[in-house]
Design an enzyme around this catalytic site. Structure first.
Site, PDB file in Angstrom:
ATOM      1  N   ASP A   1      42.288  71.277  65.993  1.00 14.88           N
ATOM      2  CA  ASP A   1      42.460  72.659  65.521  1.00 14.88           C
ATOM      3  C   ASP A   1      43.936  73.023  65.387  1.00 14.88           C
ATOM      4  O   ASP A   1      44.378  74.088  65.812  1.00 14.88           O
ATOM      5  CB  ASP A   1      41.754  73.642  66.469  1.00 14.88           C
ATOM      6  CG  ASP A   1      41.698  75.056  65.907  1.00 14.88           C
ATOM      7  OD1 ASP A   1      41.774  75.210  64.683  1.00 14.88           O
ATOM      8  OD2 ASP A   1      41.628  76.004  66.708  1.00 14.88           O
TER       9      ASP A   1
ATOM     10  N   HIS B   1      42.560  77.355  62.778  1.00 14.81           N
ATOM     11  CA  HIS B   1      41.642  78.460  62.501  1.00 14.81           C
ATOM     12  C   HIS B   1      42.377  79.788  62.249  1.00 14.81           C
ATOM     13  O   HIS B   1      41.787  80.727  61.732  1.00 14.81           O
ATOM     14  CB  HIS B   1      40.623  78.630  63.648  1.00 14.81           C
ATOM     15  CG  HIS B   1      41.181  79.240  64.894  1.00 14.81           C
ATOM     16  ND1 HIS B   1      41.567  78.503  65.994  1.00 14.81           N
ATOM     17  CD2 HIS B   1      41.411  80.539  65.232  1.00 14.81           C
ATOM     18  CE1 HIS B   1      41.992  79.315  66.951  1.00 14.81           C
ATOM     19  NE2 HIS B   1      41.918  80.553  66.509  1.00 14.81           N
TER      20      HIS B   1
ATOM     21  N   SER C   1      46.044  82.717  69.833  1.00 14.95           N
ATOM     22  CA  SER C   1      45.812  81.387  69.264  1.00 14.95           C
ATOM     23  C   SER C   1      47.049  80.882  68.522  1.00 14.95           C
ATOM     24  O   SER C   1      47.639  81.599  67.708  1.00 14.95           O
ATOM     25  CB  SER C   1      44.621  81.426  68.300  1.00 14.95           C
ATOM     26  OG  SER C   1      43.434  81.722  68.995  1.00 14.95           O
TER      27      SER C   1
END
Length: 328
Positions: free
Chosen positions: A201, A171, A280
């Protein structure tokens, strides 16, 4: 210790001759003496002298050793404990998290995706956070990036192969028209996506240019990981960093559903080290600086995207398999 040369101070006594020449020589010290008249060491005298010197040296060495044994006090456990305590009181030792961060930091990269600006609530929140981190107005327009593109998202990555193979979250880079990575030494390079694992992800990047001394991170199996184990997260929250936060493993084999409800992730590591947008894709490491997982998400009951103490990471076993090289 180097000793100066030693010379004998014993005077030489001429040998008596039958014609009394020795008396004349003694009376006249300047007069040269025949070679035959000079005194010579005899073998017996030389052996006796050498033996005497050796005996004196042995006695001196033995005396020194005896004196040293007699004057050296045996160290006790109390002495050792006191020395250790004194060292701890006078020297500031780095924390385990600081040591772990120092080990993994050369392998951590800043990942930025560029493209047309998004209008989603999450994109707007991240943009405001990045602007505030740079000292700008929260709603200030982006003024960096390639021509015609804006900074759409900032995340983190970790180098796992010294050829420039980088793990990050999907993402972070999904939909980006251009991807740029910044290495620990400041080198900036474009990167391309070479593999994805949407169910976890994850994305694999290949940097187009790498430092000469690039250091890949060490990966560690999570098979023996337990709740309560200390961990640290290293990344670029809102583009600030590299930043370090520390905590513990809160749980294992957790599940997480994205706020939009589009995706559910399983077999996650739950941790309480502070993480925010920008963390992230960064590494979650143990106190030896070994990568246990890739930080993926934080739990939020609202749209504010602030950390409330629950973060999730994909175990490194899954992450490494995304790169086509399961390490365990």
């Amino acid at each position: 210790m180097r000793r100066p040369a030693m010379y004998s101070r014993s005077p030489r006594t001429p040998i008596e001759s039958d014609d009394g020449a020795s008396g004349q020589a003694a009376a006249d010290p300047v007069a040269p003496q025949p070679a035959a008249a000079r005194q010579r060491w005899q073998p017996g005298r030389r052996s006796f002298a050498l033996l005497s010197l050796a005996l004196c040296a042995a006695l001196a060495a033995g005396g020194a050793a005896w004196w040293q044994r007699g004057n050296t006090r045996q160290l006790t456990q109390k002495d050792i404990d006191a020395a250790v305590l004194r060292t701890l009181q006078t020297n500031a030792l780095p924390s385990p998290a600081a040591k772990a961060a120092d080990i993994v930091r050369p392998s951590v990269v800043r990942v930025v995706g560029y493209g047309s600006e998004k209008a989603t609530p999450e994109a707007k929140t991240q943009k405001r956070g990045r602007n505030m981190a740079k000292g700008k107005s929260p709603e200030a327009p982006a003024d960096d990036g390639p021509p015609g593109q804006v900074e759409r998202g900032v995340g983190t990555g970790v180098v796992i192969v010294d050829k420039g193979v980088i793990l990050t979250n999907l993402h972070v880079v999904a939909g980006s028209e251009t991807i740029k990575v910044t290495f620990a030494d400041g080198l900036e390079a474009p990167a391309v996506i070479t593999g994805v694992q949407p169910e976890n992800d994850l994305a694999v990047l290949q940097a187009q240019k790498i430092p000469d001394d690039l250091i890949p991170a060490v990966m560690r199996s999570t098979a023996d990981l337990r709740p309560g184990d200390q961990v640290a997260a290293v990344g670029f929250p809102f583009g600030i960093g590299p930043s370090v936060s520390a905590g513990v493993v809160s749980g294992l084999k957790r599940s997480f559903r994205s706020p939009e409800g589009k995706q559910e992730l399983g077999n996650l590591i739950q941790f309480d080290a502070a993480a925010n947008p920008g963390n992230s894709g960064g590494p979650l490491v143990n106190m030896d600086g070994e990568v246990l997982g890739i930080v993926t998400a934080i739990l939020n009951p609202t749209q504010q995207r602030t950390f409330i103490g629950i973060g999730f990471a994909v175990p490194i076993e899954n992450a490494a398999s995304a790169a086509g090289s399961p390490p365990f």
